[in-house]
Design an enzyme around this catalytic site. Structure first.
Site, mmCIF file in Angstrom:
data_model
loop_
_atom_site.group_PDB
_atom_site.id
_atom_site.type_symbol
_atom_site.label_atom_id
_atom_site.label_comp_id
_atom_site.label_asym_id
_atom_site.label_seq_id
_atom_site.Cartn_x
_atom_site.Cartn_y
_atom_site.Cartn_z
ATOM 1 N N VAL A 78 6.556 -53.383 8.438
ATOM 2 C CA VAL A 78 5.718 -52.867 7.344
ATOM 3 C C VAL A 78 4.287 -53.393 7.481
ATOM 4 O O VAL A 78 3.320 -52.636 7.380
ATOM 5 C CB VAL A 78 6.308 -53.234 5.961
ATOM 6 C CG1 VAL A 78 5.350 -52.830 4.841
ATOM 7 C CG2 VAL A 78 7.661 -52.569 5.768
ATOM 8 N N ARG A 123 8.041 -39.492 -1.625
ATOM 9 C CA ARG A 123 9.353 -38.996 -1.168
ATOM 10 C C ARG A 123 9.770 -37.790 -2.014
ATOM 11 O O ARG A 123 10.232 -36.776 -1.496
ATOM 12 C CB ARG A 123 10.394 -40.115 -1.269
ATOM 13 C CG ARG A 123 10.201 -41.178 -0.189
ATOM 14 C CD ARG A 123 11.188 -42.322 -0.302
ATOM 15 N NE ARG A 123 11.044 -43.205 0.864
ATOM 16 C CZ ARG A 123 11.229 -44.519 0.853
ATOM 17 N NH1 ARG A 123 11.582 -45.131 -0.276
ATOM 18 N NH2 ARG A 123 11.069 -45.224 1.951
ATOM 19 N N ARG A 134 18.429 -53.524 -1.868
ATOM 20 C CA ARG A 134 17.194 -54.309 -1.968
ATOM 21 C C ARG A 134 17.493 -55.619 -2.707
ATOM 22 O O ARG A 134 16.901 -56.654 -2.443
ATOM 23 C CB ARG A 134 16.123 -53.519 -2.721
ATOM 24 C CG ARG A 134 15.586 -52.317 -1.950
ATOM 25 C CD ARG A 134 14.412 -51.700 -2.668
ATOM 26 N NE ARG A 134 13.889 -50.520 -1.973
ATOM 27 C CZ ARG A 134 14.230 -49.275 -2.275
ATOM 28 N NH1 ARG A 134 15.080 -49.031 -3.252
ATOM 29 N NH2 ARG A 134 13.711 -48.276 -1.600
ATOM 30 N N GLY A 138 2.786 -61.246 6.682
ATOM 31 C CA GLY A 138 3.992 -60.680 7.288
ATOM 32 C C GLY A 138 3.558 -59.579 8.235
ATOM 33 O O GLY A 138 3.070 -58.538 7.800
ATOM 34 N N ASN A 173 10.697 -56.629 -1.012
ATOM 35 C CA ASN A 173 11.771 -56.220 -1.942
ATOM 36 C C ASN A 173 12.686 -57.374 -2.320
ATOM 37 O O ASN A 173 12.800 -58.330 -1.552
ATOM 38 C CB ASN A 173 12.605 -55.111 -1.271
ATOM 39 C CG ASN A 173 11.948 -53.749 -1.435
ATOM 40 O OD1 ASN A 173 11.545 -53.390 -2.528
ATOM 41 N ND2 ASN A 173 11.856 -53.022 -0.342
ATOM 42 N N ASP A 207 1.493 -64.156 10.132
ATOM 43 C CA ASP A 207 2.958 -64.204 10.184
ATOM 44 C C ASP A 207 3.391 -65.622 10.526
ATOM 45 O O ASP A 207 2.655 -66.366 11.190
ATOM 46 C CB ASP A 207 3.497 -63.235 11.245
ATOM 47 C CG ASP A 207 4.949 -62.877 11.011
ATOM 48 O OD1 ASP A 207 5.218 -61.791 10.470
ATOM 49 O OD2 ASP A 207 5.841 -63.712 11.345
ATOM 50 N N HIS A 233 11.886 -49.861 -8.449
ATOM 51 C CA HIS A 233 11.848 -49.388 -7.061
ATOM 52 C C HIS A 233 13.247 -49.640 -6.502
ATOM 53 O O HIS A 233 13.498 -50.603 -5.794
ATOM 54 C CB HIS A 233 10.798 -50.169 -6.274
ATOM 55 C CG HIS A 233 10.647 -49.708 -4.853
ATOM 56 N ND1 HIS A 233 10.454 -48.397 -4.493
ATOM 57 C CD2 HIS A 233 10.652 -50.408 -3.680
ATOM 58 C CE1 HIS A 233 10.348 -48.306 -3.188
ATOM 59 N NE2 HIS A 233 10.473 -49.520 -2.671
ATOM 60 N N ARG A 254 15.898 -54.967 4.652
ATOM 61 C CA ARG A 254 17.290 -54.530 4.490
ATOM 62 C C ARG A 254 17.928 -54.123 5.799
ATOM 63 O O ARG A 254 17.291 -53.538 6.659
ATOM 64 C CB ARG A 254 17.330 -53.303 3.575
ATOM 65 C CG ARG A 254 17.430 -53.651 2.143
ATOM 66 C CD ARG A 254 17.925 -52.484 1.337
ATOM 67 N NE ARG A 254 16.958 -51.406 1.222
ATOM 68 C CZ ARG A 254 17.208 -50.264 0.598
ATOM 69 N NH1 ARG A 254 18.403 -50.052 0.072
ATOM 70 N NH2 ARG A 254 16.294 -49.336 0.500
ATOM 71 N N GLY A 292 5.498 -57.924 10.343
ATOM 72 C CA GLY A 292 6.682 -57.208 10.832
ATOM 73 C C GLY A 292 6.408 -55.717 10.857
ATOM 74 O O GLY A 292 5.253 -55.285 11.004
#
Ligand code: APR
Length: 307
Positions: free
Chosen positions: A13, A151, A88, A9, A120, A33, A175, A82, A11
């Protein structure tokens, strides 16, 4: 030794992870990808910067799994992300099919790899990847607590004026919204955060930590990728350097904290073989109830997947 890291992937991320791995010179990076030119284009863009930051290893883009052969670490980000208003969990069935499919292809070409799952809903997708992989559960690990606790550390740093690196903190469980944010254990330069911040402020911080991903989605219109990229890279580094680092990650539970048979975030020691051990902490009754509740939530998602 030259390491190979494949990222499934390419994308937001996936590209963020790739760039962090290159900046840290962790090894050769392959981005795969379904849309080949996106992976190729991003790899070329990153290669154009190689001379500017002493990049030692190459990066390439592909849609052919043969190019991922022999990877030590494979990071799975393929799936839908998302959009505002989506949880998620809304992604559950779509992403389960994608994760199942890509994991089987990954393992065929890299049977000795350790898998880091980012797609997710994270805990359920880690379980899907583990089942599809046929690997020992210690070799399939979800990225969750390292991001969530980062975070938490940021919000405590912001509230106290301290540098985020001087703050410690731990999150456990899902998560997602039901995660347990353990502000009781957080410290600022070794001083308990509970001595520095009011109960109301800590409650606000717990809420913002658990909903941090959603806050980013609401602001940007897409899901977070800078912090996930760095967090996944830290996990890959711990594996490739066999550092035995203690990180909170989503792992398969075998009775610890009273939880068995599901993926959930707990503090672990991470090294070259994957999960070395799960660290069991003394929790308060309230925290134990939170863990039980978050485990129930993850089980609910897995049940939905079976229906
Ligand atoms: N095989 C390979 N690549 C795929 C497949 C597949 N079967 N299905 C989707 N992809 C690719 C898409 O082409 C896209 O490039 O996965 C990429 C996903 O990228 P983005 O849509 O930008 O999503 P991103 O923000 O990277 O999030 C990916 O990580 O944090 C989680 O919730 C997030 O589940 C989401 C995942």
């Amino acid at each position: 030794m030259r390491s190979k890291i494949s990222i499934i992937g390419a994308g937001n991320v996936g590209a963020s992870v790739a760039q962090c791995c290159l900046l840290k010179n962790l090894g050769t990076v392959v981005m795969l990808d379904a849309v080949e030119n996106v992976a190729k284009g991003k790899a070329l863009d990153m290669s154009h910067a190689a001379a500017l930051h002493d990049q030692l290893f190459s990066v390439s883009g592909t849609s052919d799994y043969a190019d991922t052969s022999g990877s030590e670490v494979v990071i799975i980000t393929a799936g839908r992300a998302r959009k505002p208003g989506m949880s998620r969990n809304d992604l559950l069935k779509i992403n389960a099919a994608i994760v199942d499919d890509v994991t089987r292809k990954v393992v065929k070409h890299s049977p000795d790899a350790i898998l880091i799952v980012i797609t997710n809903p994270l805990d359920a997708m880690s379980q899907v990847a583990w089942k599809a992989s046929g690997l020992d559960h210690r070799r399939v690990i979800g990225l969750s607590g390292l991001l969530d606790s980062s975070r938490l550390r940021y919000y405590i740093a912001e509230a106290t004026g301290a540098g985020p690196h001087t703050v410690t903190g731990l999150t456990m469980g899902e998560h997602g919204d039901s995660m347990a944010v353990l502000t009781r254990l957080a410290t600022v330069g070794g001083v308990p955060a509970t001595k520095l911040l009011s109960a109301e402020k800590l409650a606000e911080i717990r809420y913002r930590t658990a909903h941090g991903g959603g806050e980013v989605v609401d602001l940007m219109g897409c899901s977070a990728y800078y912090a996930p990229g760095i967090a996944a890279t830290a996990m890959a580094e711990a594996i490739l350097s066999d550092s035995h680092t203690t990180y909170p990650c989503s792992v398969y539970m075998t009775g610890q904290y009273g939880v068995d048979g599901i993926y959930m975030c707990v503090p672990i020691r991470l090294g070259a073989c994957g999960v070395e051990d799960i660290i069991e902490l003394e929790l308060t009754d309230n925290e134990k109830n939170q863990i039980a509740e978050t485990a129930r939530h993850i089980r609910g998602l897995l049940k939905e997947l079976e229906e």
